[in-house]
Write a protein that holds these residues in place. Structure first.
Motif, mmCIF file in Angstrom:
data_model
loop_
_atom_site.group_PDB
_atom_site.id
_atom_site.type_symbol
_atom_site.label_atom_id
_atom_site.label_comp_id
_atom_site.label_asym_id
_atom_site.label_seq_id
_atom_site.Cartn_x
_atom_site.Cartn_y
_atom_site.Cartn_z
ATOM 1 N N ARG A 164 0.861 -1.157 0.026
ATOM 2 C CA ARG A 164 0.000 -0.044 -0.145
ATOM 3 C C ARG A 164 0.998 1.249 0.108
ATOM 4 O O ARG A 164 1.954 1.528 0.723
ATOM 5 C CB ARG A 164 -0.894 -0.035 1.244
ATOM 6 C CG ARG A 164 -1.861 1.416 1.442
ATOM 7 C CD ARG A 164 -2.192 1.609 2.806
ATOM 8 N NE ARG A 164 -3.107 2.929 2.783
ATOM 9 C CZ ARG A 164 -3.324 3.399 3.851
ATOM 10 N NH1 ARG A 164 -2.539 3.111 5.061
ATOM 11 N NH2 ARG A 164 -3.821 4.802 4.030
ATOM 12 N N ARG A 166 0.316 5.778 -0.273
ATOM 13 C CA ARG A 166 -0.236 6.706 -0.197
ATOM 14 C C ARG A 166 0.190 7.979 -1.148
ATOM 15 O O ARG A 166 1.495 8.282 -0.859
ATOM 16 C CB ARG A 166 -0.563 7.243 1.124
ATOM 17 C CG ARG A 166 -1.772 8.173 1.372
ATOM 18 C CD ARG A 166 -1.916 8.270 2.963
ATOM 19 N NE ARG A 166 -3.202 9.284 3.326
ATOM 20 C CZ ARG A 166 -3.021 10.490 3.612
ATOM 21 N NH1 ARG A 166 -1.768 11.181 3.718
ATOM 22 N NH2 ARG A 166 -3.917 11.198 3.887
ATOM 23 N N THR A 175 -5.100 6.247 -2.333
ATOM 24 C CA THR A 175 -4.406 4.938 -1.965
ATOM 25 C C THR A 175 -4.141 3.965 -3.193
ATOM 26 O O THR A 175 -5.131 4.218 -4.167
ATOM 27 C CB THR A 175 -5.420 4.066 -0.997
ATOM 28 O OG1 THR A 175 -5.176 4.641 0.443
ATOM 29 C CG2 THR A 175 -4.660 2.853 -0.901
ATOM 30 N N ASP A 314 -8.070 9.649 0.208
ATOM 31 C CA ASP A 314 -7.679 8.649 1.580
ATOM 32 C C ASP A 314 -7.373 9.433 3.028
ATOM 33 O O ASP A 314 -6.461 10.654 3.019
ATOM 34 C CB ASP A 314 -6.247 8.126 1.428
ATOM 35 C CG ASP A 314 -5.521 7.066 2.335
ATOM 36 O OD1 ASP A 314 -5.991 7.433 3.441
ATOM 37 O OD2 ASP A 314 -4.615 6.372 1.875
#
Length: 316
Positions: A164, A166, A175, A314
């Motif tokens: 993951r 960001r 994301t 996000d």
């Protein structure tokens, strides 16, 4: 990319969060647009009621008498001369020979091109058209996005290891799931609190093939992460934040906080900041003053929140 393991497609249980978020802000845009349309309809109805008795036509001479009015003189059918004072938005543009519409029963009630009454009616018509276009456009894009989510959810699922990341770009943070296998792909997904507590990398189920499909959804446990855009073949532009291999002991608390609707709204509110400036520019171009500024600001603010949901902001 190594050969994936295809698994049965189970029914995703946590798809409601991104759907609920997108539908909620779409409803907000709809409410704002309906209010703008409603106020515009009232203004248009009032203006049309005032212009309806002005059925007689003539050619007259307009003379500027103030910054917001002109005196118009024209010949009546019986040969007499009548004069009326008409409120206008730009007196300098209507000086000289102009067409006149007046009430044959009360010639003191008259309008010329550029009259404030006609401008109000035109502005109200524009408000109805603008509000309708925004409402239809947002509704169409939202329904298209929801339909695409439904299609992606029905695809066979395959396992994959992803990290993951960001990405901050402009006012928006999103994301992305970066695949571990080569060639790498970056998959934009809607936010879910489960992303805060997963290790990096982690094994997920992907609905779709990142190497072939333009949109791919992911499933982490019971949480379904719908796509918020197209799969990227290059690292997304912007400020990239990587996450630790193992979440710390505060991850569960942070996940609970980021999952709250108020937290999402507070983080998305950054896209509302430009709304007053947009409203000011619109009011300046339109010349409608404070009411137009309020309407344009409200629409721009609602669209900012909708855009954040549409693009999968996000809040973590």
């Amino acid at each position: 990319m190594s050969a994936p393991r295809i698994v049965p497609t189970g029914h995703p249980r946590s798809w409601a969060r991104p759907v609920r978020h997108l539908v909620a802000v779409t409803g907000l845009v709809a409410v704002v647009c309906v209010l703008v349309i409603g106020v515009s309809v009232i203004a248009l109805t009032t203006s049309l009621a005032e212009t309806r008795p002005l059925s007689a036509r003539a050619w007259g001479e307009a003379t500027r008498v103030a910054d917001d009015a002109v005196d118009v003189s024209w010949p009546m059918p019986d040969g007499s001369q009548r004069t009326a004072r008409v409120a206008v938005t730009d007196p300098g543009s209507v000086v000289g020979r102009v067409p006149v519409a007046y009430d044959p029963q009360d010639p003191a009630r008259a309008v010329v091109p550029g009259a404030a009454l006609l401008v109000r009616a035109d502005r109200a018509s524009s408000g109805i058209a603008f509000g309708g276009l925004v409402l239809v456009g947002v509704a169409a894009l939202t329904l298209t996005r929801l339909a695409s989510w439904a299609r992606v959810a029905r695809r066979p699922a395959r396992t994959a290891r992803v990290r993951r990341v960001r990405v901050h770009r402009g006012l928006l943070a999103r994301t992305w799931l970066e695949t571990e296998d080569e060639p790498r792909r970056w998959i934009p997904v809607a936010f879910d609190p489960v992303l805060v507590v997963i290790p990096s990398p982690t094994e997920v189920l992907l609905h779709g093939d990142p190497l072939r499909d333009r949109t791919v959804a992911a499933r982490v446990g019971a949480a379904w992460l719908p796509p918020s855009g197209r799969v990227a073949t290059h690292e997304p532009g912007g400020r990239v934040i990587d996450f630790p291999t193992r979440p710390d002991e505060t991850a569960a608390v942070r996940a609970a906080v980021t999952g709250r609707p108020l937290r999402q709204l507070r983080m998305d509110a950054v896209l509302v900041v430009p709304a007053p400036v947009v409203g000011l520019l619109w009011a300046y171009l339109d010349g409608g003053g404070f009411p137009v500024w309020v309407a344009a600001t409200a629409v721009a603010a609602a669209l900012g929140l909708w855009w954040a949901a549409f693009r999968g902001s996000d809040p973590s």
